[in-house]
Design an enzyme around this catalytic site. Structure first.
Site, short mmCIF file in Angstrom:
data_model
loop_
_atom_site.label_atom_id
_atom_site.label_comp_id
_atom_site.label_asym_id
_atom_site.label_seq_id
_atom_site.Cartn_x
_atom_site.Cartn_y
_atom_site.Cartn_z
N HIS A 127 0.73 -1.35 0.19
CA HIS A 127 0.17 -0.04 -0.02
C HIS A 127 0.77 1.41 -0.10
O HIS A 127 0.61 2.42 -0.64
CB HIS A 127 -0.97 -0.14 1.25
CG HIS A 127 -1.81 1.20 1.46
ND1 HIS A 127 -2.59 1.62 0.53
CD2 HIS A 127 -1.68 2.13 2.39
CE1 HIS A 127 -3.43 2.57 0.75
NE2 HIS A 127 -2.71 3.15 1.94
N LYS A 190 -10.54 14.11 -4.41
CA LYS A 190 -11.93 13.71 -3.58
C LYS A 190 -11.77 14.74 -2.46
O LYS A 190 -10.69 14.60 -1.85
CB LYS A 190 -11.78 12.30 -3.20
CG LYS A 190 -12.84 11.69 -2.66
CD LYS A 190 -12.73 10.14 -2.49
CE LYS A 190 -11.50 9.81 -1.77
NZ LYS A 190 -11.45 8.28 -1.44
N ASP A 216 -4.90 1.36 -8.99
CA ASP A 216 -5.16 1.55 -7.50
C ASP A 216 -4.40 0.20 -6.97
O ASP A 216 -4.21 -0.92 -7.60
CB ASP A 216 -6.46 1.52 -6.91
CG ASP A 216 -6.37 2.74 -5.63
OD1 ASP A 216 -5.26 2.72 -4.97
OD2 ASP A 216 -7.50 2.87 -5.20
N SER A 221 -14.26 -1.84 -0.28
CA SER A 221 -15.63 -1.55 -0.55
C SER A 221 -16.12 -1.26 -1.91
O SER A 221 -17.35 -1.30 -2.27
CB SER A 221 -16.07 -0.57 0.29
OG SER A 221 -15.85 0.83 -0.27
N GLY A 222 -15.31 -0.90 -2.83
CA GLY A 222 -15.39 -0.47 -4.17
C GLY A 222 -15.90 0.95 -4.15
O GLY A 222 -16.10 1.54 -5.23
C1 R5P Z 1 -6.50 3.72 -0.16
O1 R5P Z 1 -5.53 4.57 0.02
C2 R5P Z 1 -6.25 2.67 -1.10
O2 R5P Z 1 -5.23 2.97 -2.08
C3 R5P Z 1 -7.60 2.24 -2.11
O3 R5P Z 1 -8.06 3.43 -2.55
C4 R5P Z 1 -8.67 1.91 -0.98
O4 R5P Z 1 -8.47 1.07 0.01
C5 R5P Z 1 -9.82 1.62 -1.38
O5 R5P Z 1 -10.91 1.21 -0.70
P1 R5P Z 1 -12.59 1.19 -0.71
O6 R5P Z 1 -12.62 0.27 -2.16
O7 R5P Z 1 -13.12 0.68 0.26
O8 R5P Z 1 -12.91 2.41 -1.23
#
Ligand code: R5P
Length: 310
Positions: A127, A190, A216, A221-222
């Site tokens: 990450h 965002k 990414d 969760s998407g």
């Molecule tokens: C956050 O910094 C990560 O790089 C992803 O963008 C994040 O974990 C995505 O999470 P979700 O799918 O819940 O929005």
């Protein structure tokens, strides 16, 4: 060399074993009645270079504990060197203190893996790159980018492609991919202007008429992905596809992706895909087994791993 698999992603471990033409070592990882984990390596590993293949994906704590106990068993069985191959490193998002009196769990988990006896770590698309430094042992952080690039080249060759980071934090990763495929870059910024107000998605860059590729490390969760895709289409993008290394896809994520305007979500098998993922009409899985297999072979032969990415 010996390959040992935990229970988190047996198909990936088997695919790596096939790539390396080396069978998985006989090893039992099972639970006592009270759910304690018990491990038994059923062949001699004395003096061997052992690679444990285990993602710390959901259930993260059970899979982490399996990895730790496997390290302990191998250490006590006199393995010469133990490499923890962790295609998905869970707890990575807890890599700093977001507020007072909060933990840095990624560091704690790294400490536990080292203490349990790992001599090296091989992982994929951490990450945050600096998590590498949380381990006081050699740690190779591989990139799924070459696997994605060859798929993009095949599937989207004719399209007017633009790479997009779904948030400001992912710009370095997205820029890396854009450079590899010689495409322009845009960013979704965002922002919540005031507490209690909904987030505003600002798109930095002109995406109109482009086939956008969102890049990414994790789709959980998407939400991040689906909202970014909507914002891009509103700004005139022709279509939106996503390439994301780790398909965590928890809760209602799969349904959210299926109901979204995303043309396709492409993930890797760093986390074992569920049946729902396999059956989703707009989710496709690329295998990183050859990449991990090659990195394991090079580690065993003391050859360069970084040259896989140049
Ligand atoms: C956050 O910094 C990560 O790089 C992803 O963008 C994040 O974990 C995505 O999470 P979700 O799918 O819940 O929005």
């Amino acid at each position: 060399m010996k390959l040992v698999a935990g229970n988190s992603n047996r198909p990936l471990a088997e695919a790596i074993a096939t790539y390396l033409d080396t069978p998985l070592a006989r090893c039992v990882v099972r639970r006592f009645a009270d759910k304690e984990i018990f491990v038994e390596v059923q062949e001699n590993v004395r003096g061997e270079d052992v690679f444990i293949i285990q993602s710390t994906s959901a259930p993260a704590n059970d899979h982490l504990m399996e990895l730790l106990i496997l390290c302990d068993a191998l250490k006590r069985a006199s393995a010469r060197r133990i490499t923890a191959v962790i295609p998905y490193f869970g707890y990575a998002r807890q890599d700093r203190k977001p507020g007072p009196r909060t933990p840095i769990s990624a560091k704690l988990v790294a400490n536990m893996i080292v203490r349990a006896g790992a001599d090296r770590v091989l992982t994929l698309d951490l990450h945050a790159g600096q998590i590498q430094g949380f381990f006081d042992i050699p740690t190779d952080n591989l990139f799924a980018a070459p696997v994605m690039v060859s798929d993009i080249t095949e599937v989207m060759a004719e399209d007017n492609v633009m790479v997009v980071s779904p948030d400001v934090g992912g710009v370095v990763r997205a820029r890396g991919l854009a450079k590899r495929i010689d495409a322009p870059l845009a960013i979704v910024d965002k922002r919540r202007e005031r507490p209690g107000e909904s987030e505003v998605m600002n798109v930095i860059g002109d995406v109109s008429g482009h086939s956008c590729i969102l890049v990414d490390d994790i789709v959980d969760s998407g939400g991040t992905l689906v909202n970014a895709a909507e914002a891009l289409l509103k700004q005139g993008a022709k279509q939106v596809t996503a390439y994301i290394t780790h398909g965590v896809l928890s809760g209602g994520a799969i349904a959210r992706v299926m109901a979204s305007q995303l043309k396709e979500l492409v993930i890797t098998d760093s986390i074992m895909p569920s049946d729902a993922v396999v059956n989703a009409h707009n989710i496709r899985v690329l295998s990183i087994a050859p990449l991990l297999g090659e990195a394991i072979a090079r580690t065993a032969e003391e050859k360069s791993v970084s040259s896989l990415f140049y």
